[in-house]
Enzyme design. Structure first.
Site, mmCIF file in Angstrom:
data_model
loop_
_atom_site.group_PDB
_atom_site.id
_atom_site.type_symbol
_atom_site.label_atom_id
_atom_site.label_comp_id
_atom_site.label_asym_id
_atom_site.label_seq_id
_atom_site.Cartn_x
_atom_site.Cartn_y
_atom_site.Cartn_z
ATOM 1 N N LEU A 30 0.834 -1.208 0.000
ATOM 2 C CA LEU A 30 0.000 0.000 0.000
ATOM 3 C C LEU A 30 0.867 1.256 0.000
ATOM 4 C CD1 LEU A 30 -2.832 -1.178 2.417
ATOM 5 C CD2 LEU A 30 -2.957 -0.901 -0.070
ATOM 6 N N SER A 73 1.825 2.256 -15.812
ATOM 7 C CA SER A 73 2.356 3.616 -15.959
ATOM 8 C C SER A 73 1.257 4.637 -15.735
ATOM 9 C CB SER A 73 2.964 3.820 -17.340
ATOM 10 O OG SER A 73 3.379 5.173 -17.472
ATOM 11 N N HIS A 125 9.045 1.474 -22.418
ATOM 12 C CA HIS A 125 8.227 2.680 -22.199
ATOM 13 C C HIS A 125 9.056 3.709 -21.439
ATOM 14 C CE1 HIS A 125 5.879 5.118 -19.379
ATOM 15 N NE2 HIS A 125 4.883 5.118 -20.255
ATOM 16 N N ASN A 126 9.709 3.262 -20.370
ATOM 17 C CA ASN A 126 10.500 4.197 -19.555
ATOM 18 C C ASN A 126 11.716 4.710 -20.314
ATOM 19 O OD1 ASN A 126 8.620 3.485 -17.653
ATOM 20 N ND2 ASN A 126 10.097 3.301 -15.995
ATOM 21 N N GLU A 150 10.478 7.308 -22.464
ATOM 22 C CA GLU A 150 10.182 8.453 -21.578
ATOM 23 C C GLU A 150 11.463 9.270 -21.309
ATOM 24 O OE1 GLU A 150 7.888 7.309 -18.003
ATOM 25 O OE2 GLU A 150 9.416 8.383 -16.868
HETATM 26 P P1 NDP Z 1 6.346 3.296 -2.402
HETATM 27 O O1 NDP Z 1 7.741 3.629 -2.043
HETATM 28 O O2 NDP Z 1 5.315 4.355 -2.256
HETATM 29 O O3 NDP Z 1 5.849 2.032 -1.567
HETATM 30 C C1 NDP Z 1 6.648 0.914 -1.461
HETATM 31 C C2 NDP Z 1 5.844 -0.262 -0.986
HETATM 32 O O4 NDP Z 1 6.711 -1.390 -1.001
HETATM 33 C C3 NDP Z 1 5.316 -0.103 0.423
HETATM 34 O O5 NDP Z 1 4.059 -0.699 0.491
HETATM 35 C C4 NDP Z 1 6.347 -0.885 1.233
HETATM 36 O O6 NDP Z 1 5.837 -1.401 2.429
HETATM 37 C C5 NDP Z 1 6.627 -2.028 0.266
HETATM 38 N N1 NDP Z 1 7.858 -2.709 0.578
HETATM 39 C C6 NDP Z 1 9.119 -2.244 0.452
HETATM 40 N N2 NDP Z 1 10.006 -3.188 0.823
HETATM 41 C C7 NDP Z 1 9.296 -4.266 1.194
HETATM 42 C C8 NDP Z 1 9.644 -5.567 1.646
HETATM 43 N N3 NDP Z 1 10.910 -5.922 1.792
HETATM 44 N N4 NDP Z 1 8.645 -6.432 1.916
HETATM 45 C C9 NDP Z 1 7.360 -6.062 1.766
HETATM 46 N N5 NDP Z 1 6.968 -4.864 1.309
HETATM 47 C C10 NDP Z 1 7.926 -3.970 1.033
HETATM 48 O O7 NDP Z 1 6.398 2.725 -3.891
HETATM 49 P P2 NDP Z 1 5.436 2.965 -5.119
HETATM 50 O O8 NDP Z 1 4.033 2.663 -4.740
HETATM 51 O O9 NDP Z 1 5.739 4.293 -5.727
HETATM 52 O O10 NDP Z 1 5.977 1.882 -6.169
HETATM 53 C C11 NDP Z 1 5.636 0.517 -6.107
HETATM 54 C C12 NDP Z 1 6.100 -0.136 -7.403
HETATM 55 O O11 NDP Z 1 5.428 0.503 -8.496
HETATM 56 C C13 NDP Z 1 7.597 0.006 -7.666
HETATM 57 O O12 NDP Z 1 8.058 -1.128 -8.328
HETATM 58 C C14 NDP Z 1 7.653 1.196 -8.602
HETATM 59 O O13 NDP Z 1 8.811 1.193 -9.398
HETATM 60 C C15 NDP Z 1 6.389 0.969 -9.424
HETATM 61 N N6 NDP Z 1 5.859 2.163 -10.067
HETATM 62 C C16 NDP Z 1 5.811 3.359 -9.397
HETATM 63 C C17 NDP Z 1 5.305 4.478 -10.038
HETATM 64 C C18 NDP Z 1 5.225 5.787 -9.341
HETATM 65 O O14 NDP Z 1 4.943 6.789 -10.016
HETATM 66 N N7 NDP Z 1 5.419 5.857 -8.022
HETATM 67 C C19 NDP Z 1 4.814 4.403 -11.436
HETATM 68 C C20 NDP Z 1 4.845 3.080 -11.999
HETATM 69 C C21 NDP Z 1 5.378 2.013 -11.341
HETATM 70 P P3 NDP Z 1 6.090 -0.658 3.846
HETATM 71 O O15 NDP Z 1 4.984 0.339 3.990
HETATM 72 O O16 NDP Z 1 6.016 -1.757 4.833
HETATM 73 O O17 NDP Z 1 7.445 -0.015 3.784
#
Ligand code: NDP
Length: 472
Positions: free
Chosen positions: A13, A131, A188-189, A192
């Site tokens: 989340l 994306s 895509h990236n 970008e």
């Molecule tokens: P965030 O940094 O907002 O959230 C990271 C999430 O990963 C948190 O829920 C965190 O949980 C969880 N997490 C990290 N390490 C672990 C672990 N070891 N075990 C379990 N859970 C873990 O990331 P985003 O939502 O921005 O990105 C998520 C994915 O989506 C990434 O792969 C990113 O590259 C991709 N993405 C992001 C975009 C963006 O614009 N942000 C666009 C497109 C793709 P906790 O709360 O416990 O730390």
């Protein structure tokens, strides 16, 4: 306790996960959610969920238990080891026939590895690129799912509902086998990166070269966004120019440090393009220029010792702005052409079975590289699915040829001023290289044979040849 109405689970989340969960629930599908840190889940439920059908779980066991079989679970956590950590825990509880969708920016090699592990457990694994950032996840992202077709069929209706719509069509399609989805997101990236570098160069030329104010730039990019350059990146560029810092009342862009960061997906694109021997110079140079930008202190020092020509604008400013628009359009088109040529080759080498028309369809809305241009790109691949390169499409070839005089003029002017435009220049060089029947690689072959006895082929005879070049 099972909730039969739950259609999908979502683990992670963060920014993307929370917004995607809200999007799924708003489209009428009940969703179970889980996050490693329980406080994040609690906060989400208390402050964002309202009365939506979003069911929290505070352990993986509870998360699995909430969902009826066959389950479908989206993982949306940081790419790399976190995905493996979540998968490891899920594997303790999942049953054959369940589907797992990794929607993070995973590297395609990792996806290949994970797909094997899950297939051995009779689980369906979908590697999906997503994306559109936070707003896309919330209101309609572009989705690039690949891998298990059965897994995709299980969630297709939900994905159709949550994806962005372009001309009423959802921006989602099954991309292909194996890691095709994550590979397509990677490219895509890469595209970008290329487009952002080109836009940055146009800004530099109009600002430092033609001496335009930020307000004038805002107006120009807004206008361009109504014309053939229409795209998300041009749109947000115009909005950035309009934004003023409240504390200083200066354009915020003028106050931002000129050192760009990166998370690595552009670099991954270039790496694999090089492995596949597909030229993607407009992407490669964008990665390199982010690197150069990050050496701010060194550049400051160099600016004191390395002097270039004086930047003096002569001529018709409006004419130059039009030339810039044409050079930018041509370069953006060439960048798309390189990315799609890479996807075509990757599809052949990795047996993805990617349909490039579907890729263009999915990229038309919701994603960062969405652009009016993609409608024409889609039409080009519909007319000729095995088109080796967009530059060979008659419509696009005409557009490039019509703009090449302006394109050359802009690059020449930039070189004269000493303003770096490697993206515009290398895109033009790609166009010139691609349309050259003859390239000076014969000399390179001769040199390779001279110092390394690597042999060469001849134009007039079949076979491999070696010459003792010292014996003249
Ligand atoms: P965030 O940094 O907002 O959230 C990271 C999430 O990963 C948190 O829920 C965190 O949980 C969880 N997490 C990290 N390490 C672990 C672990 N070891 N075990 C379990 N859970 C873990 O990331 P985003 O939502 O921005 O990105 C998520 C994915 O989506 C990434 O792969 C990113 O590259 C991709 N993405 C992001 C975009 C963006 O614009 N942000 C666009 C497109 C793709 P906790 O709360 O416990 O730390």
């Amino acid at each position: 306790m099972k909730f039969p109405e739950i259609e999908i689970g979502l683990a992670g989340l963060g920014v993307m996960g929370r917004n995607l969960a809200l999007n799924i629930a708003d489209r009428g599908a009940a969703v179970a959610v889980y996050n490693r840190t329980a406080g994040v889940t609690r906060n989400f439920i208390e402050h964002e969920v309202g009365n939506r059908a979003i069911y929290p779980a505070y352990s993986i066991a509870e998360f699995i238990d909430l969902q009826p079989k066959p389950r479908a679970i989206i993982i949306l956590v940081q790419s790399g080891p976190p995905v493996d950590m979540v998968l490891k825990e899920l594997l303790l509880f999942l049953d054959p026939g369940d589907t797992v969708i990794d929607a993070g920016n995973s590297h395609f090699i990792d996806t290949n590895r994970r797909a094997k592990v899950l297939a051995n457990r009779n689980l369906f694994f979908v590697g999906m690129g997503i994306s559109g950032g936070e707003a896309g996840a919330r209101h309609g992202p572009s989705l690039m799912p690949g891998g298990s077709r059965k897994g995709y069929d299980r969630v297709q209706a939900i994905f159709n509902a949550i994806a962005a719509k372009a001309n009423s069509e959802p921006c989602v399609a099954y991309i292909g086998a194996g890691s095709a989805g994550h590979y397509t997101k990677m490219v895509h990236n890469g595209v970008e990166y290329g487009l952002m570098q080109l836009i940055a160069e146009s800004y530099d030329l109009l600002k430092r070269g033609a001496g335009l104010s930020v307000d004038e730039l805002a107006e120009i990019y807004s206008r361009w966004n109504q014309e053939e350059l229409n795209s998300y990146l041009i749109e947000i560029t115009a909005k950035i120019f309009k934004y003023r810092d409240t504390a200083t009342d200066r354009p915020l862009v003028d106050l931002i440090l000129d050192a760009a960061k990166q998370k690595g997906t552009g670099k991954w694109t270039s790496w694999d393009a090089m492995d596949l021997m597909v030229p993607t110079p407009s992407i490669d140079i964008a990665v390199a220029m982010r690197g150069l930008s990050s050496h701010k202190a060194e550049r400051r020092e160099a600016s004191q010792v390395l002097h270039g020509p004086e930047i003096k604008f002569v001529g018709d400013r409006d004419r130059f702005i039009t030339q810039m628009k044409n050079a930018l359009f041509a370069s953006m088109l060439v960048t798309f052409a390189q990315g799609l040529a890479q996807l075509r080759e990757a599809s052949l080498v990795y047996n993805y079975g990617i349909n490039l028309e579907s890729v263009a369809k999915v990229w038309r809305g919701g994603c960062i590289i969405r652009a009016g241009l993609l409608e024409g790109i889609r039409a080009a691949y519909r007319a000729k699915p095995d088109l080796p390169n967009l530059l060979l499409d008659p419509q696009f070839a005409k557009k490039l040829m019509e703009r090449q005089a302006d394109w050359r003029e802009v690059v020449k002017t930039a070189v004269g001023w000493g303003i770096p435009v490697p993206g515009l220049a290398v895109s033009l060089a790609y166009f010139d290289g691609y349309r050259s029947e003859w390239l000076p690689a014969n000399l390179i072959q001769a040199q390779r044979d001279y110092f390394g006895a690597h042999t060469y082929e001849r134009l007039d005879k079949e076979g491999q040849f070696h010459t003792d070049w010292e014996k003249i």
